[in-house]
Design an enzyme around this catalytic site. Structure first.
Site, PDB file in Angstrom:
ATOM      1  N   GLU A  93      38.325 -39.295  74.289  1.00 38.08           N
ATOM      2  CA  GLU A  93      37.700 -37.562  73.555  1.00 38.08           C
ATOM      3  C   GLU A  93      36.630 -38.251  72.920  1.00 38.08           C
ATOM      4  OE1 GLU A  93      38.778 -37.295  68.513  1.00 38.08           O
ATOM      5  OE2 GLU A  93      38.600 -39.007  69.052  1.00 38.08           O
ATOM      6  N   LYS A 112      42.603 -30.598  69.544  1.00 38.65           N
ATOM      7  CA  LYS A 112      43.562 -32.131  68.839  1.00 38.65           C
ATOM      8  C   LYS A 112      43.729 -31.286  67.481  1.00 38.65           C
ATOM      9  CE  LYS A 112      41.613 -36.580  66.398  1.00 38.65           C
ATOM     10  NZ  LYS A 112      40.515 -36.797  66.316  1.00 38.65           N
ATOM     11  N   CYS A 121      43.440 -38.724  69.840  1.00 35.22           N
ATOM     12  CA  CYS A 121      43.545 -39.421  68.867  1.00 35.22           C
ATOM     13  C   CYS A 121      44.415 -39.640  67.650  1.00 35.22           C
ATOM     14  CB  CYS A 121      41.814 -39.808  68.201  1.00 35.22           C
ATOM     15  SG  CYS A 121      40.732 -41.240  67.867  1.00 35.22           S
TER      16      CYS A 121
END
Length: 269
Positions: free
Chosen positions: A40, A111, A147
């Site tokens: 990321e 995300k 993440c």
């Protein structure tokens, strides 16, 4: 299939970060990898402005990543920032996007779960994605996550329902007491939840190369891992930058799902 996890440490400079991508992609290909995963925020590290670098998936930064993938005939996965919404021009945001490109693959993932935790509010500047994403390479299906997504089992089981043998997590994990241990624990747990191989690639720890990080921005702790469908850590890096290779055999996924049929046995409420 041989894959590589590129545990890098990016900074503010886009061109410098692209040079790192080019270097690690070349090294991954030289090591026999067909796919290389970058973390990321490969485009620009957190703790820097994002609005001024966000660009569409057909913009110049993404085009350069595509060129690197084509040059080395390798699939590259890298975290970038794409334009989000604009509320009358006053409250512009970006999307935290994974670009996947190379060898006939071209897709992306935004995300879904934003990091509003541990004193950081990603949702202040980032729009959440809404749809899971998978892609196929040489008969193997991969699911994508970013993440904070790793704390939410449903995305990983959904990717498995969509055919994923492997879940890829790209991260710039926040530092702090116990955070590296949580990262590894969560990667192992998500492998068990979904009975998939998990490739968890994070930004390296800036402190490992003498960079002092100030503020609450998540800038990485390292410890990229490859996890089996039964939760065993197969490969792991420490906090420093490095390139981790792993040979994936999806037969272990089928075997794990025979031994531990959690996907088949679960009840959906």
């Amino acid at each position: 299939m041989r894959v590589a996890l590129a545990q890098i440490i990016t900074g503010r400079d886009l061109a410098g970060n692209l040079a790192i991508v080019a270097d690690y992609a070349a090294r991954a290909k030289a090591g026999g990898a067909e796919l290389v995963v970058f973390p990321e925020a490969t485009m620009r590290a957190f703790g820097n402005s994002l609005l001024d670098v966000a660009e569409p998936l057909d913009g110049p930064w993404a085009a350069r990543v595509r060129a690197i993938a084509a040059e080395h005939d390798i699939v590259v996965i890298a975290g970038m920032f794409t334009p989000g919404t604009a509320d009358g021009g006053a409250h512009r945001k970006v999307r935290n996007t994974l670009l996947v490109t190379g060898r006939g693959v071209d897709t992306s993932y935004d995300k879904i779960h934003l990091f509003d935790a541990f004193g950081f509010a990603e949702s202040d500047t980032v729009d959440a994605g809404t749809e899971p994403a998978t892609f196929e390479l040489d008969g193997v299906t991969f699911g994508l996550a970013t993440c904070y997504d790793v704390r939410f089992p449903g995305l990983f089981t959904e990717n498995a329902d969509r055919g994923a043998d492997v879940n890829i997590v790209c991260a710039s994990w926040g530092s702090g007491p116990g955070k590296a241990e949580q990262w590894k624990l969560l990667a192992r747990a998500r492998a068990l939840d979904s009975t998939t191989l998990v490739l968890a690639c994070g930004q390296g720890d800036p402190a490992s190369i003498g960079i002092e990080v100030k503020g609450a921005a998540p800038t990485g702790v390292g410890h990229s891992v490859v996890v089996s469908p039964l939760g065993d850590v197969l490969e792991e890096l420490d906090g420093a930058p490095g390139l981790l290779f792993a040979d994936l055999d999806t037969a272990v996924v089928k075997e794990a799902r025979t031994k531990l049929p959690v996907l088949a046995n679960r009840h959906k409420f």
